[in-house]
Design a protein around this motif. Structure first.
Motif, PDB file in Angstrom:
ATOM      1  N   LYS A 238      13.698   4.378   1.055  1.00 33.41           N
ATOM      2  CA  LYS A 238      13.435   5.214  -0.120  1.00 33.41           C
ATOM      3  C   LYS A 238      11.935   5.285  -0.402  1.00 33.41           C
ATOM      4  CE  LYS A 238      18.010   4.406  -1.941  1.00 33.41           C
ATOM      5  NZ  LYS A 238      18.861   3.757  -2.952  1.00 33.41           N
ATOM      6  N   PRO A 239      11.277   6.323   0.148  1.00 32.23           N
ATOM      7  CA  PRO A 239       9.838   6.460  -0.084  1.00 32.23           C
ATOM      8  C   PRO A 239       9.513   6.873  -1.515  1.00 32.23           C
ATOM      9  CG  PRO A 239      10.662   8.293   1.231  1.00 32.23           C
ATOM     10  CD  PRO A 239      11.816   7.355   1.037  1.00 32.23           C
ATOM     11  N   ARG A 240       8.291   6.565  -1.940  1.00 31.33           N
ATOM     12  CA  ARG A 240       7.820   6.991  -3.274  1.00 31.33           C
ATOM     13  C   ARG A 240       7.519   8.483  -3.278  1.00 31.33           C
ATOM     14  NH1 ARG A 240       6.816   9.039  -7.043  1.00 31.33           N
ATOM     15  NH2 ARG A 240       5.591   8.507  -8.905  1.00 31.33           N
ATOM     16  N   LEU A 241       7.151   9.004  -2.091  1.00 34.15           N
ATOM     17  CA  LEU A 241       6.679  10.378  -2.003  1.00 34.15           C
ATOM     18  C   LEU A 241       6.842  10.877  -0.574  1.00 34.15           C
ATOM     19  CD1 LEU A 241       4.986  12.436  -3.799  1.00 34.15           C
ATOM     20  CD2 LEU A 241       2.965  11.497  -2.681  1.00 34.15           C
ATOM     21  N   ILE A 242       7.271  12.132  -0.418  1.00 39.54           N
ATOM     22  CA  ILE A 242       7.333  12.766   0.900  1.00 39.54           C
ATOM     23  C   ILE A 242       6.448  14.006   0.847  1.00 39.54           C
ATOM     24  CG2 ILE A 242       8.819  13.897   2.619  1.00 39.54           C
ATOM     25  CD1 ILE A 242      11.158  12.189   1.353  1.00 39.54           C
ATOM     26  N   ALA A 243       5.463  14.055   1.739  1.00 41.42           N
ATOM     27  CA  ALA A 243       4.553  15.208   1.796  1.00 41.42           C
ATOM     28  C   ALA A 243       4.832  15.986   3.073  1.00 41.42           C
ATOM     29  CB  ALA A 243       3.106  14.735   1.755  1.00 41.42           C
ATOM     30  N   LYS A 244       5.506  17.129   2.932  1.00 43.22           N
ATOM     31  CA  LYS A 244       5.776  17.996   4.085  1.00 43.22           C
ATOM     32  C   LYS A 244       4.554  18.870   4.294  1.00 43.22           C
ATOM     33  CE  LYS A 244      10.827  18.226   4.081  1.00 43.22           C
ATOM     34  NZ  LYS A 244      11.050  18.108   5.514  1.00 43.22           N
TER      35      LYS A 244
ATOM     36  N   VAL B 147       5.868  18.880  -1.763  1.00 39.67           N
ATOM     37  CA  VAL B 147       5.782  17.474  -2.191  1.00 39.67           C
ATOM     38  C   VAL B 147       7.120  17.104  -2.834  1.00 39.67           C
ATOM     39  CG1 VAL B 147       4.568  15.805  -3.639  1.00 39.67           C
ATOM     40  CG2 VAL B 147       3.300  17.697  -2.587  1.00 39.67           C
ATOM     41  N   ILE B 148       7.732  16.037  -2.354  1.00 42.16           N
ATOM     42  CA  ILE B 148       9.059  15.651  -2.841  1.00 42.16           C
ATOM     43  C   ILE B 148       9.012  14.214  -3.368  1.00 42.16           C
ATOM     44  CG2 ILE B 148      11.494  15.381  -2.237  1.00 42.16           C
ATOM     45  CD1 ILE B 148      10.978  17.347   0.112  1.00 42.16           C
ATOM     46  N   GLU B 149       9.441  14.049  -4.605  1.00 42.47           N
ATOM     47  CA  GLU B 149       9.534  12.714  -5.236  1.00 42.47           C
ATOM     48  C   GLU B 149      11.003  12.369  -5.447  1.00 42.47           C
ATOM     49  OE1 GLU B 149       6.420  11.609  -8.233  1.00 42.47           O
ATOM     50  OE2 GLU B 149       6.112  13.778  -8.259  1.00 42.47           O
ATOM     51  N   PRO B 150      11.307  11.085  -5.752  1.00 42.78           N
ATOM     52  CA  PRO B 150      12.708  10.662  -5.869  1.00 42.78           C
ATOM     53  C   PRO B 150      13.545  11.488  -6.840  1.00 42.78           C
ATOM     54  CG  PRO B 150      11.291   8.746  -5.754  1.00 42.78           C
ATOM     55  CD  PRO B 150      10.382   9.945  -5.832  1.00 42.78           C
ATOM     56  N   GLN B 151      12.923  12.016  -7.902  1.00 46.12           N
ATOM     57  CA  GLN B 151      13.685  12.777  -8.897  1.00 46.12           C
ATOM     58  C   GLN B 151      13.912  14.231  -8.469  1.00 46.12           C
ATOM     59  OE1 GLN B 151      10.614  11.620  -9.290  1.00 46.12           O
ATOM     60  NE2 GLN B 151       9.272  13.092 -10.342  1.00 46.12           N
TER      61      GLN B 151
ATOM     62  N   ALA C 163      -3.189  14.143   2.342  1.00 46.23           N
ATOM     63  CA  ALA C 163      -2.163  13.094   2.213  1.00 46.23           C
ATOM     64  C   ALA C 163      -2.739  11.727   2.558  1.00 46.23           C
ATOM     65  CB  ALA C 163      -0.969  13.422   3.105  1.00 46.23           C
ATOM     66  N   VAL C 164      -3.566  11.678   3.605  1.00 40.94           N
ATOM     67  CA  VAL C 164      -4.204  10.414   3.990  1.00 40.94           C
ATOM     68  C   VAL C 164      -5.132   9.939   2.874  1.00 40.94           C
ATOM     69  CG1 VAL C 164      -5.859   9.359   5.594  1.00 40.94           C
ATOM     70  CG2 VAL C 164      -3.972  10.741   6.481  1.00 40.94           C
ATOM     71  N   HIS C 165      -5.911  10.844   2.304  1.00 44.13           N
ATOM     72  CA  HIS C 165      -6.827  10.479   1.199  1.00 44.13           C
ATOM     73  C   HIS C 165      -6.043   9.963  -0.018  1.00 44.13           C
ATOM     74  CE1 HIS C 165     -10.612  11.551   2.996  1.00 44.13           C
ATOM     75  NE2 HIS C 165     -10.245  12.811   3.228  1.00 44.13           N
ATOM     76  N   LEU C 166      -4.922  10.619  -0.351  1.00 44.46           N
ATOM     77  CA  LEU C 166      -4.091  10.190  -1.484  1.00 44.46           C
ATOM     78  C   LEU C 166      -3.574   8.767  -1.248  1.00 44.46           C
ATOM     79  CD1 LEU C 166      -2.380  10.922  -4.125  1.00 44.46           C
ATOM     80  CD2 LEU C 166      -0.531  11.410  -2.510  1.00 44.46           C
ATOM     81  N   ALA C 167      -3.057   8.514  -0.055  1.00 44.10           N
ATOM     82  CA  ALA C 167      -2.497   7.193   0.258  1.00 44.10           C
ATOM     83  C   ALA C 167      -3.567   6.118   0.204  1.00 44.10           C
ATOM     84  CB  ALA C 167      -1.841   7.221   1.638  1.00 44.10           C
ATOM     85  N   LYS C 168      -4.741   6.451   0.752  1.00 45.41           N
ATOM     86  CA  LYS C 168      -5.838   5.488   0.794  1.00 45.41           C
ATOM     87  C   LYS C 168      -6.321   5.122  -0.610  1.00 45.41           C
ATOM     88  CE  LYS C 168      -9.189   4.479   4.323  1.00 45.41           C
ATOM     89  NZ  LYS C 168      -8.283   3.524   4.950  1.00 45.41           N
ATOM     90  N   ALA C 169      -6.482   6.138  -1.432  1.00 46.72           N
ATOM     91  CA  ALA C 169      -7.003   5.936  -2.793  1.00 46.72           C
ATOM     92  C   ALA C 169      -6.015   5.176  -3.675  1.00 46.72           C
ATOM     93  CB  ALA C 169      -7.334   7.286  -3.426  1.00 46.72           C
ATOM     94  N   ASN C 170      -4.720   5.250  -3.333  1.00 40.41           N
ATOM     95  CA  ASN C 170      -3.705   4.629  -4.192  1.00 40.41           C
ATOM     96  C   ASN C 170      -2.951   3.488  -3.512  1.00 40.41           C
ATOM     97  OD1 ASN C 170      -3.516   6.482  -6.781  1.00 40.41           O
ATOM     98  ND2 ASN C 170      -3.835   7.828  -5.010  1.00 40.41           N
ATOM     99  N   ASP C 171      -3.517   3.015  -2.397  1.00 40.43           N
ATOM    100  CA  ASP C 171      -2.974   1.869  -1.679  1.00 40.43           C
ATOM    101  C   ASP C 171      -1.483   2.043  -1.364  1.00 40.43           C
ATOM    102  OD1 ASP C 171      -3.338  -0.509  -0.392  1.00 40.43           O
ATOM    103  OD2 ASP C 171      -2.844  -1.749  -2.146  1.00 40.43           O
TER     104      ASP C 171
ATOM    105  N   ASP D 240       9.838   2.456   2.848  1.00 45.05           N
ATOM    106  CA  ASP D 240      10.179   2.192   1.447  1.00 45.05           C
ATOM    107  C   ASP D 240       8.920   2.221   0.574  1.00 45.05           C
ATOM    108  OD1 ASP D 240      12.997   1.852   1.377  1.00 45.05           O
ATOM    109  OD2 ASP D 240      12.797  -0.118   2.333  1.00 45.05           O
ATOM    110  N   ASP D 241       9.031   2.852  -0.588  1.00 49.99           N
ATOM    111  CA  ASP D 241       8.000   2.802  -1.650  1.00 49.99           C
ATOM    112  C   ASP D 241       6.642   3.371  -1.242  1.00 49.99           C
ATOM    113  OD1 ASP D 241       9.874   1.455  -3.264  1.00 49.99           O
ATOM    114  OD2 ASP D 241       9.361  -0.431  -2.293  1.00 49.99           O
ATOM    115  N   GLY D 242       6.567   4.053  -0.121  1.00 49.21           N
ATOM    116  CA  GLY D 242       5.279   4.573   0.338  1.00 49.21           C
ATOM    117  C   GLY D 242       5.272   6.083   0.432  1.00 49.21           C
ATOM    118  N   LEU D 243       4.349   6.591   1.236  1.00 48.62           N
ATOM    119  CA  LEU D 243       4.186   8.026   1.453  1.00 48.62           C
ATOM    120  C   LEU D 243       4.626   8.380   2.866  1.00 48.62           C
ATOM    121  CD1 LEU D 243       2.995  10.909   0.964  1.00 48.62           C
ATOM    122  CD2 LEU D 243       0.778   9.981   1.610  1.00 48.62           C
ATOM    123  N   VAL D 244       5.560   9.318   2.985  1.00 46.67           N
ATOM    124  CA  VAL D 244       5.949   9.854   4.291  1.00 46.67           C
ATOM    125  C   VAL D 244       5.125  11.113   4.536  1.00 46.67           C
ATOM    126  CG1 VAL D 244       7.801  10.874   5.673  1.00 46.67           C
ATOM    127  CG2 VAL D 244       8.301   8.949   4.138  1.00 46.67           C
TER     128      VAL D 244
END
Length: 459
Positions: A40-46, A18-22, A56-64, A83-87
């Motif tokens: 620039k995504p909010r989160l990258i889930a490899k 899991v990779i975040e901008p920081q 990953a799909v459940h996380l995205a769905k629950a947090n719009d 941008d700003d989403g989940l890859v």
């Protein structure tokens, strides 16, 4: 629960990275093949496996969270990143299992075609794919899959037997001719609109060594060569494939020094048969307009697939324009010569790929890929490593496209398109569009998977 808390909870059982901008590696992880794309995504889930994709799909769905799906990252419009989403990055789901007895190949969605070619070649087999081996299996397949073997064996989707998928509600399904057949119809050309494909089962064909390579002509021979080619390729044995290009000769081997950096007309051939047979088939062209240079020889199929890889590494600026064509008229050839002579940078090019043979023998409504009556798929690409040349390559590609589009069939090969709007997508799916929108409404009614060449769900 805040998004940050949800991500912290998500990290726990997640098997991938899991990779975040920081995080270190964030800038590398968000890069795609086309360096014009800088999102620039909010989160990258490899994702390491199917369970990770479901989570990953459940996380995205629950947090719009907006979601993009990344396979090989080659997509022209850079739709593997948002941008700003989940890859949802499929790269770690990388495996190829060849069954030589049934001639089938099971491929994880993180594979590139070089992975498949490497595995199948050992068994004297190949799956019809594209023209650059660093391309991702998933994106190329879901858009249709046009390549060196298309005239003989059809598109990649014509050799697809089954897929495993995670849907917008996080559930897992198999889609093939017997199970979820409507979904299987839709993914064969409908792109990433319907879910995350986690694996592909392909039929492979007995191919080991082919005769292949480019023939080059001076620009003043280009019109004659193209007129000869337009007759030849519609009647040639289906084992013979060749695409026309306007190119600048690369400054290195196998090309002779006196041709380096010269603008020329080329045909890149690939023949499934002996050199003797190929020479007999191509003798009329050699007699009519002898090439200024040719490098045509027997070679392993993976070598052909990888031939353009060094010229087009990841991280170049790319601008794409494309059309399908049913004919190549004298007037269209004139426009080709006019704009092909103006290649703005040495890696910029125009390719005209044949889409006939086996491709044309599949019905327009048999798969989502609608242009079964096309004869050629044209692509114009402005390419350069320097962002300062972005306007130059874009202007040239647009101008060339504007001149040729009136000769086109209406739509374009989805894998060659930038983000060009709903009308262009509708034109590309033709009479299949409404059926696709209805299937979208069934499997993804909220348009959760929308970072793609999007087909909104039918009302």
């Amino acid at each position: 629960m805040s998004l940050q808390q949800a991500i912290a909870e998500f990290r726990g059982p997640f098997h991938g990275t899991v990779i975040e901008p920081q995080d270190a590696g964030y800038d590398d992880a968000r890069k795609v093949y086309n360096a014009m794309i800088d999102r620039k995504p909010r989160l990258i889930a490899k994702c390491a496996d199917v369970a990770d994709v479901m989570a990953a799909v459940h996380l995205a769905k629950a947090n719009d969270l907006r979601v993009s799906i990344r396979g090989g990252g080659h997509n022209a419009a850079g739709l593997g990143v948002c941008d700003d989403g989940l890859v949802i990055d499929m790269a770690p789901i990388n495996y190829v299992r060849v069954d030589p007895k049934s001639r089938t190949v099971l491929v994880g969605a993180g594979c590139k075609w070089s992975d498949v070619d490497h595995a199948t070649h050992a068994f004297g087999l190949a799956v019809p794919s594209g023209f650059i081996s660093t391309t991702g299996v998933a994106g190329l397949t879901l858009g249709g899959g046009l390549g060196y073997l298309s005239r003989k064996y059809g598109l990649t989707i014509d050799n697809l037997l089954s897929v495993d998928m995670v849907l917008a509600d996080g559930s897992f399904v198999v889609a093939n001719a017997d199970e979820n057949a409507d979904l299987f119809w839709a993914v064969r050309g409908g792109g990433g609109n319907f879910g995350v494909v986690t694996s592909f089962l392909f039929e492979a064909h007995p191919i080991h060594t082919v005769c292949a390579g480019p023939m080059l002509w001076e620009m003043n021979d280009a019109a004659d060569v193209m007129k000869w080619y337009r007759e030849f390729i519609t009647q040639a044995p289906e084992e013979m494939n060749g695409f026309v290009a306007f190119m600048t000769v690369p400054p290195g081997p196998p090309f002779p020094e006196h041709l380096h950096m010269k603008k020329m007309c080329a045909i890149m051939w690939c023949y499934q048969g002996s050199l003797e047979q190929a020479s007999t088939i191509l003798e009329p062209l050699r007699s009519y307009r002898p090439p200024a240079f040719e490098f045509f020889a027997p070679m392993p199929f993976p070598m052909v697939q990888g031939m353009f890889d060094p010229i087009y590494p990841t991280g170049m600026q790319w601008y794409w324009k494309a059309d399908f064509f049913k004919e190549l008229s004298d007037a269209a050839i004139e426009k080709h010569l006019e704009h092909g002579a103006l290649l703005p940078t040495w890696q910029s090019t125009m390719h005209l790929y044949p889409v006939n043979g086996k491709v044309n023998r599949v019905g327009e409504a048999d798969t989502a890929f609608a242009y079964r009556d096309a004869v050629w798929s044209g692509v114009i690409v402005g390419v350069d490593p320097d962002p300062a040349n972005g306007k130059k390559i874009t202007d040239w590609a647009r101008s060339y496209y504007d001149a040729l589009h009136p000769f086109g069939a209406g739509g374009a090969y989805m894998n060659f398109m930038m983000e060009e709007g709903d009308d262009r997508i509708r034109a590309t799916y033709r009479g299949n569009y409404d059926r696709l929108a209805a299937i979208k409404a069934k499997y993804d009614p909220a348009n959760f998977f929308r970072v793609n060449q999007n087909i909104p769900p039918a009302a």
